[in-house]
Scaffold this motif. Structure first.
Motif, mmCIF file in Angstrom:
data_model
loop_
_atom_site.group_PDB
_atom_site.id
_atom_site.type_symbol
_atom_site.label_atom_id
_atom_site.label_comp_id
_atom_site.label_asym_id
_atom_site.label_seq_id
_atom_site.Cartn_x
_atom_site.Cartn_y
_atom_site.Cartn_z
ATOM 1 N N UNK A 425 9.353 10.048 -12.010
ATOM 2 C CA UNK A 425 7.878 10.094 -11.261
ATOM 3 C C UNK A 425 6.938 9.294 -12.286
ATOM 4 N N UNK A 426 6.956 9.853 -13.533
ATOM 5 C CA UNK A 426 5.954 9.301 -14.464
ATOM 6 C C UNK A 426 5.923 7.530 -14.417
ATOM 7 N N UNK A 427 7.103 7.137 -14.620
ATOM 8 C CA UNK A 427 6.940 5.608 -14.636
ATOM 9 C C UNK A 427 6.502 4.870 -13.347
ATOM 10 N N UNK A 428 6.870 5.775 -12.249
ATOM 11 C CA UNK A 428 6.339 5.117 -10.894
ATOM 12 C C UNK A 428 4.979 5.256 -10.749
ATOM 13 N N UNK A 429 4.245 6.212 -11.324
ATOM 14 C CA UNK A 429 2.940 6.293 -11.307
ATOM 15 C C UNK A 429 2.116 5.375 -12.044
ATOM 16 N N UNK A 430 2.773 5.193 -13.416
ATOM 17 C CA UNK A 430 2.135 4.146 -14.439
ATOM 18 C C UNK A 430 2.377 2.857 -13.855
ATOM 19 N N UNK A 431 3.484 2.477 -13.300
ATOM 20 C CA UNK A 431 3.434 1.301 -12.758
ATOM 21 C C UNK A 431 2.569 0.934 -11.570
ATOM 22 N N UNK A 432 2.197 1.894 -10.540
ATOM 23 C CA UNK A 432 1.374 2.039 -9.565
ATOM 24 C C UNK A 432 -0.198 1.588 -9.979
ATOM 25 N N UNK A 433 -0.506 2.378 -11.227
ATOM 26 C CA UNK A 433 -1.654 2.202 -11.762
ATOM 27 C C UNK A 433 -1.958 0.667 -12.405
ATOM 28 N N UNK A 434 -0.724 0.424 -12.977
ATOM 29 C CA UNK A 434 -0.729 -1.121 -13.556
ATOM 30 C C UNK A 434 -0.924 -2.146 -12.488
ATOM 31 N N UNK A 435 -0.204 -1.901 -11.223
ATOM 32 C CA UNK A 435 -0.249 -3.105 -10.241
ATOM 33 C C UNK A 435 -1.583 -2.853 -9.660
ATOM 34 N N UNK A 436 -2.236 -1.880 -9.479
ATOM 35 C CA UNK A 436 -3.563 -1.541 -8.785
ATOM 36 C C UNK A 436 -4.600 -2.329 -9.553
ATOM 37 N N UNK A 437 -4.425 -2.085 -10.855
ATOM 38 C CA UNK A 437 -5.386 -2.596 -11.943
ATOM 39 C C UNK A 437 -5.377 -4.288 -12.016
ATOM 40 N N UNK A 438 -4.244 -4.947 -11.754
ATOM 41 C CA UNK A 438 -4.099 -6.269 -11.848
ATOM 42 C C UNK A 438 -4.129 -6.974 -10.629
ATOM 43 N N UNK A 439 -4.608 -6.012 -9.567
ATOM 44 C CA UNK A 439 -4.972 -6.882 -8.293
ATOM 45 C C UNK A 439 -6.608 -7.283 -8.371
ATOM 46 N N UNK A 440 -6.818 -8.139 -7.573
ATOM 47 C CA UNK A 440 -8.348 -8.567 -7.671
ATOM 48 C C UNK A 440 -9.081 -7.453 -6.920
ATOM 49 N N UNK A 441 -10.378 -7.310 -7.333
ATOM 50 C CA UNK A 441 -11.157 -6.080 -6.740
ATOM 51 C C UNK A 441 -11.210 -6.066 -5.283
ATOM 52 N N UNK A 442 -11.328 -7.147 -4.415
ATOM 53 C CA UNK A 442 -11.154 -6.983 -3.185
ATOM 54 C C UNK A 442 -10.006 -6.393 -2.669
ATOM 55 N N UNK A 443 -9.024 -7.054 -3.146
ATOM 56 C CA UNK A 443 -7.578 -6.375 -2.622
ATOM 57 C C UNK A 443 -7.182 -4.911 -2.932
ATOM 58 N N UNK A 444 -7.793 -4.545 -4.236
ATOM 59 C CA UNK A 444 -7.742 -3.185 -4.461
ATOM 60 C C UNK A 444 -8.335 -2.300 -3.192
ATOM 61 N N UNK A 445 -9.905 -2.776 -2.896
ATOM 62 C CA UNK A 445 -10.430 -2.261 -1.935
ATOM 63 C C UNK A 445 -9.640 -2.071 -0.515
ATOM 64 N N UNK A 446 -9.039 -3.130 -0.227
ATOM 65 C CA UNK A 446 -8.078 -3.358 0.893
ATOM 66 C C UNK A 446 -7.015 -2.267 0.981
ATOM 67 N N UNK A 447 -6.491 -2.178 -0.174
ATOM 68 C CA UNK A 447 -5.296 -1.170 -0.475
ATOM 69 C C UNK A 447 -5.885 0.185 -0.141
ATOM 70 N N UNK A 448 -7.142 0.505 -0.625
ATOM 71 C CA UNK A 448 -7.557 1.671 -0.553
ATOM 72 C C UNK A 448 -7.933 2.125 0.818
ATOM 73 N N UNK A 449 -8.700 1.104 1.375
ATOM 74 C CA UNK A 449 -8.908 1.362 2.863
ATOM 75 C C UNK A 449 -7.729 1.613 3.588
ATOM 76 N N UNK A 450 -6.701 0.657 3.329
ATOM 77 C CA UNK A 450 -5.553 0.554 4.198
ATOM 78 C C UNK A 450 -4.891 1.891 4.150
#
Ligand SMILES: Cc1cc2nc3c(=O)[nH]c(=O)nc-3n(C[C@H](O)[C@H](O)[C@H](O)COP(=O)(O)OP(=O)(O)OC[C@H]3O[C@@H](n4cnc5c(N)ncnc54)[C@H](O)[C@@H]3O)c2cc1C
Length: 450
Positions: A425-450
């Motif tokens: 679980x812990x590495x999965x959360x870390x990985x998810x946070x990392x990939x969210x941070x690497x996305x451009x801001x717009x994409x992050x919003x898309x992801x949250x809205x989706x």
């Protein structure tokens, strides 16, 4: 025309010994009697001197074997009977035990709630503002003033800050001899203030300074002190109910100091919520001089050397904490928690088991014998949720628990629980946070809205 009220005086009776019950426990009854109406026989049993007994019932209460009882004459019994029949119709004159009356009068001469505002080189310990918030509540309940107690050199601005947090007034002791904290100087100042202004409650932070000063003051003024309180409230007799963990944290004990004043308590940082700071609040400063002579001091502060240890981490002040327990299985596995904490901009904490195993330093321990924390997010990984751990983190804004045991007590305080293996679980959360941070801001919003 007013009608005279019928006043019936309640008979108090006399104590007497119940034959065959005394266990000769050691004259507790004799020492409890305020009028020396009990004498001990050669057999170590009490003999009550009826002509001296005032019917205060103290000996009856202390006897562990019910070998003393109250006795009433037939006339007194008749009066008691009449009282019980007329209950409500007649006004009963409850004669207050003279000792209790004197005590009540003495306690009534103490009024007001004080908070000791701890400062080092002008920097105030945050716990003091948290206590001003709690003190405000207590003072409002009691209908008295809340006073900040400020001791130091050039510390008047701290009084003004105390008003912003809710103090009505401040006692200011300002002088070169108070520049650095020294037990003797602060003790003298505080004892003098107590003798002059007689507060009923004094609160201090359970910090190094607060613990040192509170203990010294309570000893000199001869009153009670409850350390590390987690709850403070007022009962219907104006007593401070001081709640803290006891017996290794297995129970919460509420401690009262009902015969002495001031009532003193220390509270750890982050236990009480800080009140709102309102710039427009004002109050009165009462300047008090306290002649403390330098030559009387046994200690001298030559320099204050700040801890330069780069690795020092303030777990208590952190906003995001990822804590690990025995479930981490080894020191090297804490790297997983460091990676997650890094993504969150937080720090790594630990349970006592992890600290005892040598996986983390003691300064990272959260709980009763570690730090009390109140972060925005607390993530407990492989921690069962023993009460001694919970008392240190249960007030966090958001608690996430990861544990493979679905019945682990930590889930009772967690807002979100993940039942699973933390090593997945812990590495999965870390990985998810990392990939969210690497996305451009717009994409992050898309992801949250989706
Ligand atoms: C006077 C006193 C003071 C104390 N003070 C403190 C204190 O300040 N702080 C403190 O923490 N404790 C304190 N303790 C100790 C406390 O009672 C507990 O023993 C301690 O908190 C237990 O630590 P733990 O949860 O890490 O270990 P455990 O209770 O052994 O729990 C380990 C947990 O990890 C889970 N787990 C194991 N493997 C995995 C995995 N792969 N994935 C997910 N979950 C897993 C298990 O299901 C279990 O719930 C104190 C005790 C006393 C008597």
């Amino acid at each position: 025309m007013t009608e005279a009220k019928k006043v019936i005086k309640r008979p108090r009776g006399k104590a007497r010994v119940v034959e065959g019950k005394c266990i000769a426990c050691g004259a507790r009854c004799e020492s409890s009697c305020p009028v020396q109406a009990i004498e001990m026989t050669d057999a170590g049993e009490p003999a009550v001197l009826s002509d001296k007994c005032i019917g205060c019932v103290k000996c009856v209460k202390v006897c562990p074997a019910q070998a003393l009882e109250m006795f009433f004459t037939p006339e007194e019994l008749k009066i008691l009977d009449e009282i019980s029949k007329q209950s409500g119709a007649a006004e009963l004159e409850e004669e207050l035990d003279p000792e209790a009356k004197a005590l009540a009068e003495k306690l009534a001469t103490y009024r007001g709630v004080w908070v000791f505002v701890e400062q080092t080189e002008g920097e105030v310990a945050k716990v003091s503002w948290e206590l001003i918030g709690k003190g405000r509540e207590l003072a409002d309940t009691l209908g008295v003033k809340l006073s900040a107690l400020v001791i130091g050199e050039h510390v008047e601005p701290i009084c003004l800050e105390a008003f912003c947090y809710g103090a009505d007034q401040a006692y200011l002791v300002d002088g070169v001899q108070f520049r650095h904290y020294r037990t003797e100087a602060y003790l003298k100042a505080l004892c003098r203030l107590i003798a002059t202004y007689r507060p009923e409650i004094i609160l201090m932070g359970a910090t190094g300074m607060g613990r040192d000063l509170a203990g010294a003051v309570a000893t000199v003024v001869g009153t009670g002190l409850t350390a590390d309180c987690t709850g403070l409230a007022i009962d219907d007799k104006r007593n401070l109910m001081q709640t803290r963990p006891a017996f290794g944290g297995n129970i919460m004990a509420t401690i009262m100091c009902d015969k002495f004043r001031p009532q003193m308590a220390t509270v750890r940082p982050h236990v009480m919520q800080m009140g709102e700071r309102v710039e427009e609040r004002h109050g009165a400063i009462i300047r008090v001089t306290c002649p403390v002579r330098e030559e009387e001091m046994l200690t001298r502060v030559l320099a204050i050397i700040r801890d330069k240890n780069e690795g020092h981490v303030d777990v208590a002040g952190a906003e995001f904490i990822v804590s690990g327990g025995r479930g981490m299985m080894g020191k090297e596995n804490f790297a997983l928690l460091h990676q997650l904490a890094e993504q969150l901009g937080g720090v790594v904490g630990a349970s006592r088991s992890a600290v005892d195993a040598g996986w983390m330093p003691h300064e990272r321990q959260v709980g009763q014998t570690g730090k009390t924390v109140r972060p925005k997010i607390y993530i407990a990984c492989g921690i069962s949720g023993a009460i001694q751990h919970l008392v240190g983190m249960q007030d966090s804004d958001l608690i996430i628990a990861i544990n493979r045991d679905k019945d682990a007590p930590i889930f009772e305080v967690a807002h979100y629980g993940i039942v699973g293996d933390l090593f997945e679980v812990v590495p999965a959360i870390t990985q998810r946070l990392r990939s969210l941070k690497q996305r451009p801001q717009g994409a992050e919003r898309e992801c949250v809205n989706g």
